[in-house]
Design a protein around this motif. Structure first.
Motif, PDB file in Angstrom:
ATOM      1  N   GLU A 125       6.375  -0.606  -2.806  1.00 45.71           N
ATOM      2  CA  GLU A 125       6.977  -0.087  -4.040  1.00 45.71           C
ATOM      3  C   GLU A 125       5.998  -0.073  -5.202  1.00 45.71           C
ATOM      4  O   GLU A 125       6.181   0.673  -6.154  1.00 45.71           O
ATOM      5  N   LYS A 126       4.944  -0.892  -5.137  1.00 43.85           N
ATOM      6  CA  LYS A 126       4.015  -0.993  -6.262  1.00 43.85           C
ATOM      7  C   LYS A 126       2.892   0.033  -6.194  1.00 43.85           C
ATOM      8  O   LYS A 126       2.559   0.663  -7.181  1.00 43.85           O
ATOM      9  N   CYS A 127       2.256   0.175  -5.014  1.00 42.40           N
ATOM     10  CA  CYS A 127       1.121   1.108  -4.939  1.00 42.40           C
ATOM     11  C   CYS A 127       1.438   2.354  -4.116  1.00 42.40           C
ATOM     12  O   CYS A 127       0.608   3.252  -4.010  1.00 42.40           O
ATOM     13  N   LYS A 128       2.622   2.388  -3.511  1.00 45.11           N
ATOM     14  CA  LYS A 128       3.115   3.551  -2.752  1.00 45.11           C
ATOM     15  C   LYS A 128       2.379   3.785  -1.434  1.00 45.11           C
ATOM     16  O   LYS A 128       2.579   4.802  -0.790  1.00 45.11           O
ATOM     17  N   LYS A 129       1.507   2.853  -1.040  1.00 40.15           N
ATOM     18  CA  LYS A 129       0.821   2.990   0.240  1.00 40.15           C
ATOM     19  C   LYS A 129       1.723   2.491   1.370  1.00 40.15           C
ATOM     20  O   LYS A 129       2.545   1.604   1.170  1.00 40.15           O
ATOM     21  N   LYS A 130       1.526   3.039   2.560  1.00 44.51           N
ATOM     22  CA  LYS A 130       2.302   2.595   3.721  1.00 44.51           C
ATOM     23  C   LYS A 130       1.661   1.352   4.325  1.00 44.51           C
ATOM     24  O   LYS A 130       0.447   1.305   4.504  1.00 44.51           O
ATOM     25  N   CYS A 131       2.480   0.363   4.658  1.00 48.14           N
ATOM     26  CA  CYS A 131       1.975  -0.911   5.173  1.00 48.14           C
ATOM     27  C   CYS A 131       2.626  -1.245   6.510  1.00 48.14           C
ATOM     28  O   CYS A 131       3.842  -1.150   6.657  1.00 48.14           O
ATOM     29  N   LEU A 132       1.806  -1.649   7.445  1.00 45.25           N
ATOM     30  CA  LEU A 132       2.299  -2.131   8.731  1.00 45.25           C
ATOM     31  C   LEU A 132       2.828  -3.543   8.551  1.00 45.25           C
ATOM     32  O   LEU A 132       2.286  -4.321   7.759  1.00 45.25           O
ATOM     33  N   ILE A 133       3.864  -3.893   9.275  1.00 45.14           N
ATOM     34  CA  ILE A 133       4.460  -5.227   9.182  1.00 45.14           C
ATOM     35  C   ILE A 133       3.385  -6.293   9.380  1.00 45.14           C
ATOM     36  O   ILE A 133       2.483  -6.144  10.203  1.00 45.14           O
ATOM     37  N   SER A 134       3.447  -7.358   8.588  1.00 47.26           N
ATOM     38  CA  SER A 134       2.450  -8.426   8.667  1.00 47.26           C
ATOM     39  C   SER A 134       2.862  -9.519   9.636  1.00 47.26           C
ATOM     40  O   SER A 134       2.027 -10.101  10.320  1.00 47.26           O
TER      41      SER A 134
END
Length: 200
Positions: free
Chosen positions: A176-185
């Protein structure tokens, strides 16, 4: 179950840590999901940590390596060589090596540990960071981290029925902050529903 090295008590695994390198067709995520299915002992939640580069320096760094180098010189890597400062940590470490000219040309691990000890992380922010990761996030990573609602047994089984491409997207969320897609950690396992899903 694993025995704690400090208190010697046996402890259950609390989470599985995942890294971006695992995002490929032979990903171990599928293997982890298989182990979570039909295991009703745990309530499973997804956990995300945005690791995208987000420079906080002025002027802005031209890439993430330059950004990291600024952070290292400020908070960790303290090069003491004169008249020039080392441009690479490897060079800095080799200059401090006292054993590289020994008879068998073997590098002693003690020598490396001395250099590491001299270059331990030291937060120099006005408000001290609690961890090295938080310290880095302040300057060159998006600091966002969040947790999902529960992954039910039905959702996990649904994941296994998807195509490889759909599986790649299943555990990806948009920050929500940088709009990049992130894989689950990681997957967080609980014996009962956690009181709060917010991650500070």
């Amino acid at each position: 179950m694993k025995k704690c090295l400090v208190c010697k008590n046996e402890c259950r695994i609390s989470n599985f840590r995942l890294y971006k390198q695992l995002k490929r067709k032979d990903s171990r995520i599928t293997e982890i999901v298989l182990n979570l299915i039909d295991n009703n002992k745990f309530i499973v939640h997804g956990y995300w940590l945005c690791r995208e580069w987000k420079c906080q320096h002025e002027p802005r760094c031209y890439n993430d390596s330059a950004c990291l180098d600024i952070w290292l010189r400020k908070h960790k890597w303290q090069c003491k060589h004169e008249p020039f400062k080392c441009s690479f940590r490897k060079t800095c470490r080799s200059l401090e090596c006292k054993c590289r000219y020994n008879r068998f040309r073997q590098h002693e691990w003690k020598c490396q540990n001395i250099w590491i000890k001299q270059n331990e992380w030291q937060c120099r922010h006005d408000q001290k960071c609690k961890t090295e990761r938080k310290c880095r996030q302040q300057e060159f990573q998006c600091p966002n981290e969040w947790q999902s609602t529960e992954y039910t047994q039905e959702l996990l089984k649904d994941y296994l029925e998807k195509t490889p491409q759909e599986q790649d997207d299943f555990f990806i969320e948009r920050c929500e902050k940088c709009k990049k897609k992130c894989l689950i950690s990681s997957f967080r396992l609980y014996l009962q529903q956690p009181k709060s899903l917010e991650v500070s």
